[in-house]
Motif scaffolding. Structure first.
Motif, PDB file in Angstrom:
ATOM      1  N   PRO A 152       0.819  -1.225   0.000  1.00 35.14           N
ATOM      2  CA  PRO A 152       0.000   0.000   0.000  1.00 35.14           C
ATOM      3  C   PRO A 152       0.846   1.266   0.000  1.00 35.14           C
ATOM      4  CG  PRO A 152      -0.772  -1.527   1.670  1.00 35.14           C
ATOM      5  CD  PRO A 152       0.517  -2.085   1.144  1.00 35.14           C
ATOM      6  N   HIS A 153       2.097   1.158   0.448  1.00 29.55           N
ATOM      7  CA  HIS A 153       2.949   2.342   0.534  1.00 29.55           C
ATOM      8  C   HIS A 153       3.776   2.556  -0.726  1.00 29.55           C
ATOM      9  CE1 HIS A 153       2.051   2.664   4.808  1.00 29.55           C
ATOM     10  NE2 HIS A 153       2.172   1.348   4.837  1.00 29.55           N
ATOM     11  N   VAL A 154       4.124   1.478  -1.406  1.00 29.32           N
ATOM     12  CA  VAL A 154       5.021   1.661  -2.538  1.00 29.32           C
ATOM     13  C   VAL A 154       4.407   1.313  -3.897  1.00 29.32           C
ATOM     14  CG1 VAL A 154       7.080   1.436  -1.125  1.00 29.32           C
ATOM     15  CG2 VAL A 154       6.177  -0.587  -2.248  1.00 29.32           C
ATOM     16  N   TYR A 211       7.749  -9.273  15.000  1.00 31.91           N
ATOM     17  CA  TYR A 211       7.238  -8.572  16.171  1.00 31.91           C
ATOM     18  C   TYR A 211       8.385  -8.088  17.047  1.00 31.91           C
ATOM     19  CZ  TYR A 211       4.058  -7.542  20.035  1.00 31.91           C
ATOM     20  OH  TYR A 211       3.342  -6.907  21.013  1.00 31.91           O
ATOM     21  N   LYS A 212       9.342  -8.998  17.252  1.00 31.54           N
ATOM     22  CA  LYS A 212      10.459  -8.672  18.151  1.00 31.54           C
ATOM     23  C   LYS A 212      11.231  -7.444  17.700  1.00 31.54           C
ATOM     24  CE  LYS A 212      13.246 -12.142  18.865  1.00 31.54           C
ATOM     25  NZ  LYS A 212      13.586 -13.525  19.125  1.00 31.54           N
ATOM     26  N   ASN A 213      11.403  -7.314  16.391  1.00 26.88           N
ATOM     27  CA  ASN A 213      12.166  -6.180  15.874  1.00 26.88           C
ATOM     28  C   ASN A 213      11.292  -4.993  15.497  1.00 26.88           C
ATOM     29  OD1 ASN A 213      14.838  -7.489  15.818  1.00 26.88           O
ATOM     30  ND2 ASN A 213      13.814  -8.847  14.382  1.00 26.88           N
ATOM     31  N   ASN A 214      10.014  -5.117  15.817  1.00 23.44           N
ATOM     32  CA  ASN A 214       9.072  -4.046  15.476  1.00 23.44           C
ATOM     33  C   ASN A 214       9.039  -3.777  13.970  1.00 23.44           C
ATOM     34  OD1 ASN A 214       7.121  -2.049  16.075  1.00 23.44           O
ATOM     35  ND2 ASN A 214       8.690  -0.441  16.077  1.00 23.44           N
ATOM     36  N   ILE A 215       9.108  -4.839  13.166  1.00 24.98           N
ATOM     37  CA  ILE A 215       9.032  -4.667  11.714  1.00 24.98           C
ATOM     38  C   ILE A 215       7.566  -4.553  11.308  1.00 24.98           C
ATOM     39  CG2 ILE A 215       9.523  -5.698   9.467  1.00 24.98           C
ATOM     40  CD1 ILE A 215      11.908  -7.121  10.828  1.00 24.98           C
ATOM     41  N   LEU A 216       6.810  -5.554  11.652  1.00 24.32           N
ATOM     42  CA  LEU A 216       5.380  -5.453  11.358  1.00 24.32           C
ATOM     43  C   LEU A 216       4.583  -6.273  12.340  1.00 24.32           C
ATOM     44  CD1 LEU A 216       3.873  -8.086   9.835  1.00 24.32           C
ATOM     45  CD2 LEU A 216       5.336  -7.395   7.992  1.00 24.32           C
ATOM     46  N   HIS A 268       0.347  -4.508   9.370  1.00 21.98           N
ATOM     47  CA  HIS A 268       0.811  -3.128   9.526  1.00 21.98           C
ATOM     48  C   HIS A 268       2.324  -3.055   9.660  1.00 21.98           C
ATOM     49  CE1 HIS A 268       0.574   1.049  10.599  1.00 21.98           C
ATOM     50  NE2 HIS A 268       1.388   0.793  11.609  1.00 21.98           N
ATOM     51  N   ILE A 269       2.973  -2.433   8.693  1.00 24.50           N
ATOM     52  CA  ILE A 269       4.421  -2.250   8.797  1.00 24.50           C
ATOM     53  C   ILE A 269       4.696  -1.033   9.672  1.00 24.50           C
ATOM     54  CG2 ILE A 269       4.522  -0.933   6.614  1.00 24.50           C
ATOM     55  CD1 ILE A 269       7.358  -2.597   6.431  1.00 24.50           C
ATOM     56  N   SER A 270       5.720  -1.109  10.506  1.00 28.60           N
ATOM     57  CA  SER A 270       5.992   0.020  11.418  1.00 28.60           C
ATOM     58  C   SER A 270       6.545   1.210  10.640  1.00 28.60           C
ATOM     59  CB  SER A 270       6.998  -0.408  12.487  1.00 28.60           C
ATOM     60  OG  SER A 270       8.261  -0.628  11.902  1.00 28.60           O
ATOM     61  N   THR A 325      10.300   3.669   6.886  1.00 29.60           N
ATOM     62  CA  THR A 325      11.282   4.726   6.606  1.00 29.60           C
ATOM     63  C   THR A 325      12.607   4.123   6.160  1.00 29.60           C
ATOM     64  OG1 THR A 325      10.264   5.976   8.384  1.00 29.60           O
ATOM     65  CG2 THR A 325      12.337   6.820   7.551  1.00 29.60           C
ATOM     66  N   MET A 326      13.049   3.098   6.849  1.00 34.35           N
ATOM     67  CA  MET A 326      14.343   2.503   6.498  1.00 34.35           C
ATOM     68  C   MET A 326      14.315   1.830   5.131  1.00 34.35           C
ATOM     69  SD  MET A 326      16.178   1.141   9.883  1.00 34.35           S
ATOM     70  CE  MET A 326      15.108  -0.199  10.303  1.00 34.35           C
ATOM     71  N   PHE A 327      13.214   1.116   4.841  1.00 29.05           N
ATOM     72  CA  PHE A 327      13.122   0.391   3.569  1.00 29.05           C
ATOM     73  C   PHE A 327      13.000   1.338   2.381  1.00 29.05           C
ATOM     74  CE2 PHE A 327      11.095  -3.488   5.825  1.00 29.05           C
ATOM     75  CZ  PHE A 327      12.350  -3.938   6.165  1.00 29.05           C
TER      76      PHE A 327
END
Ligand SMILES: Nc1ncnc2c1ncn2[C@@H]1O[C@H](COP(=O)(O)OP(=O)(O)OP(=O)(O)O)[C@@H](O)[C@H]1O
Ligand SMILES: [Mg+2]
Length: 456
Positions: free
Chosen positions: A86-88, A154-159, A176-178, A183-185
């Protein structure tokens, strides 16, 4: 010239979206064989996993490096790509707007949500299950593992799944992607959140050092327990094996009059341990963001969790104060949010410091949750002398200024003394002098006393 990070990231995202497009097409064709045209080149595929995943072996983009480092499988890459789409490249998901002609509605198995502003398709876990598992229930059930707290997503707060309220099926939750990873991707820069409506936290820093902090030795020793925990928690929890008995994380309550060094102490702890300290003004959060609080706080806690931040909640009485008996629906709602906050505070695995000027109206249930409760008293006269001398160290001061007398006579806190310092330096500057005189100081003190509602 080297290719910029944005370009590298965009190239990888292109490839990943092309691949996702193909995977989706094939899944839809497998599900609806009639949509396949005779000459369709895709007929050779028996399963979606046969579409080769773009290689990330030599890929320097952020997405490429993460996929490689975490060794993501086909399933994980589909989920990640769906959450990015949805973002890209939102139109990749338009295939899911296909309508079931018989029932005159969208296909249940596609899942998906409709945004408030976004006109495209927002994928849910159901969408991922359809793409990955089709009608295979075993594969579908196995996907649940990928959304558990132990999973790197989840652990890395990716999605994560945006969990729905109530008893709706888990898979109806949005993917939901964080903001952090998005921002990083994309831009490739690391994410330093700023205070905003959706992020009511601000990073704190200080140029002062422990040696500048003037407090009773026993208060200092209580404070040192927090640093000791940060330093030794791994040993205690893992090596000594106490992680079953002890809750992770450390919660401390600072209370005492304004300007006594609560915020400064939180900054110093972060500085000493090399951790970022984020301040959240709870009075703002609890009153202004009613309804939005849970979402915003979840964001902060999620980020803080994997960043090793120290969370400093200021004006924490906003939290205790709200635990009143609920008289109307707005109160009940506030209570719910407070309960949510308390839960997150309790479950947090890092260091949380709450600060308040009042401790009186805090209930006992609440105080049990703290490992230490530290009182920051107003300074006594010898501490005040130290504060005066430290604060005015960098400034020229006239000979007539008698700090021992001033310290003895005026009951000011460190915070007020800093305000007097600011007042005096301006007064001297206006006079065209580089030196502060005792009249400046007396005037500054008078103003501080007036502020506090006292006379000199
Ligand atoms: N105990 C102290 N030792 C040294 N400096 C102090 C002390 N207390 C206050 N100060 C000075 O006053 C400034 C303001 O103090 P600080 O913001 O830490 O107070 P606080 O207890 O958090 O107040 P509030 O309850 O109003 O938030 C500090 O940055 C520091 O310069
Ligand atoms: Mg403060």
């Amino acid at each position: 010239m080297s290719t910029s990070m944005v370009t590298l990231n965009a190239q990888t995202l292109q490839r990943e979206m092309d691949w996702l497009q193909k995977v989706i097409n094939i899944r839809i064709q497998l599900r609806f064989p009639t949509t396949r045209s005779e000459e369709d080149a895709l007929v050779e595929y028996q399963d979606v996993t046969q579409v080769p995943m773009p290689s990330v072996q030599q890929d320097p983009s952020v997405l490429g490096r993460i996929i490689k480092a975490l060794d993501f499988t086909f399933e994980e890459r589909v989920i990640l790509a769906l959450s990015l789409a949805p973002h890209v490249r939102p139109q990749v998901l338009d295939a899911f707007f296909l309508k079931d002609k018989i029932h005159e509605r969208y296909y249940t198995e596609f899942g998906g949500l409709k945004g408030r502003f976004h006109s495209g398709f927002l994928p849910t876990a159901e969408t991922a299950a359809f793409v990955i598992a089709g009608e295979d229930i075993e594969k579908r059930v196995r996907l649940i593992e990928l959304f558990k707290p132990e999973h790197p997503f989840y652990k890395n707060n990716i999605l994560k799944l945006n969990l729905n309220q109530g008893n709706e099926p888990l898979f109806s939750s949005g993917l939901h992607i964080s903001d952090e990873y998005l921002t990083m991707f994309t831009s490739g820069s690391s994410y330093k959140p700023d205070f905003s409506m959706s992020f009511p936290a601000k990073r704190l820093a200080t140029r002062l050092d422990w040696s500048d902090l003037v407090l009773d030795p026993y208060v200092l020793s209580e404070i040192s327990e927090i640093s000791a925990w940060i330093e030794h928690q791994k040993t205690i929890m893992d090596e000594w094996g106490l992680s079953k008995q002890l809750k992770r994380g450390y919660r401390s309550l600072f209370y005492g009059p304004p300007g006594t060094g609560k915020t400064l102490t939180a900054c110093l702890i972060g500085k000493q341990m090399g951790l970022d300290v984020y301040r959240i003004d709870l009075s703002q959060v609890v009153s202004k963001y009613i309804g939005e609080t849970e979402k915003n706080m979840a964001k902060i806690f999620d980020l803080a969790e994997n960043k090793n931040w120290v969370l400093f909640f200021d004006e924490a009485d906003a939290l205790f104060g709200k635990r009143t008996s609920a008289s109307d629906s707005k109160d009940r709602h506030a209570n719910q949010e407070v309960a949510y906050l308390l839960q997150r505070v309790e479950d947090f695995s890092g260091v949380i410091i709450l600060a308040t000027n009042l401790k009186a109206n805090m209930d006992i249930a609440f105080s049990r949750r703290f490992q230490t409760i530290i009182y920051f008293p107003a300074p006594n006269s010898s501490q005040r002398l130290q504060l005066w001398e430290n604060s005015f160290r960098g400034l020229e001061v006239d000979e007539d200024v008698d700090f021992p007398y001033i310290a003895d006579r005026h009951n000011l806190t460190g915070g007020s003394i800093i305000n007097v310092l600011r007042f005096c330096s301006l007064a001297a500057l206006r006079r065209g002098s580089k030196s502060v005189n005792s009249a400046d100081i007396e005037e500054g003190i008078k103003r501080e006393m007036q502020k506090a509602g006292k006379t000199v």
